[in-house]
Design a protein around this motif. Structure first.
Motif, short mmCIF file in Angstrom:
data_model
loop_
_atom_site.label_atom_id
_atom_site.label_comp_id
_atom_site.label_asym_id
_atom_site.label_seq_id
_atom_site.Cartn_x
_atom_site.Cartn_y
_atom_site.Cartn_z
N ALA A 90 -3.16 30.47 -25.20
CA ALA A 90 -2.98 29.49 -24.13
C ALA A 90 -4.12 28.48 -24.06
N SER A 91 -5.34 28.89 -24.45
CA SER A 91 -6.53 28.05 -24.28
C SER A 91 -6.67 27.60 -22.83
N GLN A 92 -6.39 28.52 -21.92
CA GLN A 92 -6.49 28.24 -20.49
C GLN A 92 -7.23 29.38 -19.81
N GLY A 93 -7.81 29.07 -18.64
CA GLY A 93 -8.50 30.07 -17.86
C GLY A 93 -7.52 31.00 -17.15
N PRO A 94 -8.03 31.93 -16.34
CA PRO A 94 -7.18 32.96 -15.75
C PRO A 94 -6.16 32.43 -14.73
N VAL A 95 -6.35 31.22 -14.20
CA VAL A 95 -5.43 30.68 -13.20
C VAL A 95 -4.30 29.89 -13.86
N THR A 96 -4.66 28.88 -14.64
CA THR A 96 -3.64 28.00 -15.24
C THR A 96 -2.89 28.67 -16.39
N ILE A 97 -3.38 29.78 -16.88
CA ILE A 97 -2.68 30.46 -17.97
C ILE A 97 -1.32 30.96 -17.53
N TRP A 98 -1.13 31.13 -16.21
CA TRP A 98 0.15 31.66 -15.72
C TRP A 98 1.21 30.58 -15.57
N ARG A 99 0.96 29.41 -16.14
CA ARG A 99 2.06 28.48 -16.38
C ARG A 99 3.08 29.12 -17.31
N ASN A 573 14.29 30.06 -13.10
CA ASN A 573 13.32 29.00 -13.38
C ASN A 573 11.88 29.43 -13.14
N VAL A 574 11.66 30.26 -12.13
CA VAL A 574 10.29 30.63 -11.80
C VAL A 574 9.70 31.63 -12.78
N ILE A 575 10.53 32.28 -13.58
CA ILE A 575 9.99 33.18 -14.61
C ILE A 575 9.92 32.51 -15.97
N LYS A 576 10.38 31.25 -16.05
CA LYS A 576 10.28 30.49 -17.30
C LYS A 576 8.94 29.77 -17.37
N PRO A 577 8.42 29.56 -18.58
CA PRO A 577 7.21 28.74 -18.71
C PRO A 577 7.45 27.34 -18.17
N THR A 578 6.42 26.72 -17.64
CA THR A 578 6.52 25.37 -17.12
C THR A 578 6.64 24.36 -18.25
N LYS A 579 6.97 23.12 -17.90
CA LYS A 579 7.08 22.07 -18.91
C LYS A 579 5.74 21.85 -19.61
N GLU A 580 4.64 21.95 -18.86
CA GLU A 580 3.32 21.79 -19.47
C GLU A 580 3.08 22.85 -20.54
N TRP A 581 3.52 24.06 -20.27
CA TRP A 581 3.36 25.14 -21.24
C TRP A 581 4.20 24.86 -22.49
N LEU A 583 5.27 21.99 -23.66
CA LEU A 583 4.73 20.87 -24.42
C LEU A 583 3.51 21.28 -25.23
N ALA A 584 2.72 22.18 -24.67
CA ALA A 584 1.49 22.58 -25.34
C ALA A 584 1.69 23.63 -26.41
N HIS A 585 2.75 24.46 -26.26
CA HIS A 585 2.84 25.65 -27.11
C HIS A 585 4.12 25.77 -27.91
N GLY A 586 4.95 24.75 -27.93
CA GLY A 586 6.06 24.81 -28.87
C GLY A 586 7.40 24.94 -28.21
N THR A 587 8.26 25.77 -28.82
CA THR A 587 9.68 25.78 -28.48
C THR A 587 9.94 26.17 -27.05
N SER A 588 11.00 25.60 -26.53
CA SER A 588 11.53 26.02 -25.24
C SER A 588 12.36 27.27 -25.45
N PRO A 589 12.30 28.24 -24.56
CA PRO A 589 13.04 29.49 -24.74
C PRO A 589 14.53 29.29 -24.90
N GLU A 590 15.09 28.21 -24.29
CA GLU A 590 16.53 28.02 -24.39
C GLU A 590 17.00 27.84 -25.82
N THR A 591 16.13 27.33 -26.69
CA THR A 591 16.52 27.10 -28.08
C THR A 591 16.01 28.18 -29.01
N ASN A 592 15.31 29.16 -28.47
CA ASN A 592 14.74 30.20 -29.32
C ASN A 592 14.83 31.54 -28.63
#
Length: 616
Positions: A90-99, A573-581, A583-592
């Motif tokens: 994630a390259s994020q701290g303990p708070v924003t990593i939960w995106r 929606n609340v258990i899915k990664p956010t759009k920021e996640w 964009l930063a980390h690749g595929t959207s779960p809907e397509t994978n």
């Protein structure tokens, strides 16, 4: 955006330029060794020296290593690898990593709160250590005899069966009667006298804090200044400091062990330490203490492991580190036990007391028993300086690791306002924590210290660790997580799937056992013979639950904020990664579907009547 196929035939969206810029702004470790030594320094703390040896002795000696090592492989290493890989990806701290799974955003804030509470009282230990360091610059240690004006009347080394010690001189019953004296209830060693009367100067209770003691306040200020200098430039500065702070304590430990082995009684002390009592394996408390020690020593669920790994380069071999660091931590605990008990064996010979009467844990070991033993050695001031300097360095790595967790949590959450002012913000945090620590350097400070120590990271830490396992394994999805690790490292091993079993079942079950056993054996806080008033115990429970309360609070808040026209859509929606996640980390779960959590996969299949990724 650049698309390229992954090993499963699905297209993976590579991180864009904005993400690369964000990682560059956060910074990275200069070298791989910076990270490894930081993790070792963070994991190896005071508990390795003052808690593990005592637990090992108390629970069957060498037999305790069996549950300890089992808990290391079943709970410690799986959770350590989970946080290491998750933070690095994630390259994020303990708070924003939960995106990655907004439903569990409260876990990050719980980690920050736990670390914030602990750093306040942990630096008090550093202040005590600094005080002892300064007092070691003398030809004769002030706690080496009972001839000081501040010593108690019953100052001595032991309590003989038919007599007492007075000012270091043994008096039998006849001498006591001739002098028309009353027998003291118990004798106190010079080191214990020094600890209670000079270092603590403790009052009658938590209701009587008294004024701030300036000597201890200055030592506390010094400790915070050192911590700030280590973290002022983030990992660029702390990554260089650990080359000394994480390695030199081992040099001192080796010197102390060599010295201890030359002392009379060392072999008896080591025998007590490693004496095996196989019957104790049937005792559930042995297994509970082994699991708890792994948790407190290795450092998962505190946020520090996530924070440190978030500064790794994307392709860093975190799997190797997640094996190496826990083993080094475990080995250090065992090695420190030999140092401690060889010295306690010497102490037993000098005082005439049984080793079981001098074997203690916590502050009593490092600030009373061990200093008393050092005072009996030749060149005592030298050994005293080395011992307390080692304690300061061991505590320092853990302290700036927890402080960095708090700082990174806020900076990653508010990057536009804080990232360019990180040094100033770090200074403000250190000043705030210094001010919050001042009540702990009053005459009643030891009672506040014990209250925070008793409640702040007990049940809350276990709840956070168990929730973290559930969030990653069941909601983010263990299949997706394994895919993330494979993207970073470029390979896959069977060990990862063993870790998946631990994340799904074994580790949460072990943590649940620790929580249940802790509640079953709960005792209200006390210090020595002092029992705390009801209001302070109530305050302790507030400290215990304020951090884990963040988890359900943010669950409700993020659920209400999530998009959707009904409960199922909102939950999906609340258990899915956010759009920021995404964009930063690749595929959207809907397509994978290979990266979709099990709960979301079933829900999407039910709602659409098709499998995710399939044309409707």
């Amino acid at each position: 955006m650049e698309k390229k196929p992954n090993g499963n035939g699905y297209e993976v969206i590579a991180a864009d330029t904005a993400t690369t810029t964000q990682v560059a702004e956060r910074g990275n470790w200069g070298r791989q060794m910076d990270y490894i030594l930081s993790c070792v320094g963070y994991a190896v703390g005071l508990g390795n020296i003052w808690r593990f040896p005592y637990l090992c002795y108390r629970h069957g000696g060498g037999v305790f290593l069996i549950p300890y090592i089992m808990m290391l492989f079943l709970a410690g290493m799986p959770l350590f690898f989970l946080e290491t890989a998750f933070g690095q990806y994630a390259s994020q701290g303990p708070v924003t990593i939960w995106r990655a799974c907004p439903l569990f955003a409260g876990i990050g804030w719980a980690m920050v709160i736990i670390s914030a509470m602990v750093v306040i009282y942990y630096n008090i230990i550093m202040a005590w250590t600094a005080f002892f360091i300064f007092k070691s610059f003398t030809l004769e240690l002030p706690w080496s005899n009972c001839d000081n004006a501040w010593n108690s009347d019953n100052c001595g080394y032991a309590v003989p069966p038919n007599g007492t010690m007075l000012n270091g001189t043994w008096l039998n019953q006849t001498m006591v009667e001739m002098m028309n004296m009353s027998m003291p209830n118990r004798s106190v060693t010079p080191a214990e006298d020094y600890w209670n009367k000079i270092v603590l100067d403790k009052s009658e209770g938590i209701d009587d804090l008294g004024p701030v003691r300036w000597q201890m306040a200055l030592c506390l200020l010094l400790s915070w200044v050192v911590v700030f200098l280590c973290i002022c430039r983030g990992v660029k500065s702390s990554g260089k400091v650990v080359y000394f702070t994480a390695t030199f304590p081992y040099v001192i430990l080796v010197c102390l062990l060599i010295r201890a082995l030359t002392l009379e009684g060392a072999s008896e002390g080591i025998w007590y330490y490693m004496n095996a009592d196989w019957k104790l394996l049937k005792n559930s408390k042995v297994w509970n203490d082994a699991a708890s020690q792994i948790f407190y020593s290795l450092g998962p669920a505190w946020g520090g492991v996530l924070t440190f790994s978030s500064y790794n380069k994307f392709n860093h071999n975190c799997f190797r580190d997640a094996i190496m660091v826990p083993i080094i931590n475990c080995g250090t605990s065992i090695f420190a036990g030999f140092v401690v008990f060889a010295t306690l064996g010497f102490m037993s010979v000098k005082t005439g007391m049984d080793i079981k009467d001098v074997a203690v844990q916590g502050p009593g070991l490092v600030f009373v028993t061990y200093p008393e033993a050092i005072a009996q050695m030749p060149l005592a001031p030298l050994w005293s300086f080395l011992f307390f300097f080692m304690l300061f360095l061991v505590g320092l790595d853990t302290q700036f690791g927890m402080t960095e967790t708090v700082i990174s949590g806020f900076i990653d959450q508010f990057p536009d306002h804080l990232r360019k002012r990180k040094t100033l913000f770090a200074l403000g945090i250190c000043c705030l924590f210094f001010l919050l620590g001042l009540p702990l350097v009053t005459r009643g400070g030891i009672y506040v210290f014990e209250l925070i120590n008793w409640y702040s990271a007990w049940i809350s830490l276990m709840i956070v660790g168990m929730t973290e396992c559930i969030a990653i394994a069941y909601f983010y999805g263990f299949r997706r997580f394994i895919g993330d690790i494979k993207k970073m490292l470029g390979y896959e091993t069977v060990f990862w799937w063993w870790y998946c079993i631990c994340w799904l079942f074994v580790t949460p079950a072990i943590i649940l056992f620790i929580i249940g056993f802790g509640i079953y054996e709960y005792q209200p806080v006390y210090y020595g013979t002092y029992n705390y008033p009801p209001w302070s115990e109530a305050l302790g429970w507030v400290m215990a639950f304020i951090a884990p309360t963040m988890i359900p609070v943010f669950m409700v808040v993020n659920f209400l904020k999530s998009e959707g026209s009904n409960i199922i859509e909102k939950f999906s929606n609340v258990i899915k990664p956010t759009k920021e996640w995404d964009l930063a980390h690749g595929t959207s779960p809907e397509t994978n579907p290979a990266q979709m959590p099990l709960t979301q996969y079933k829900m999407a299949t039910t709602m659409n009547g098709t499998k995710p990724g399939q044309a409707v």
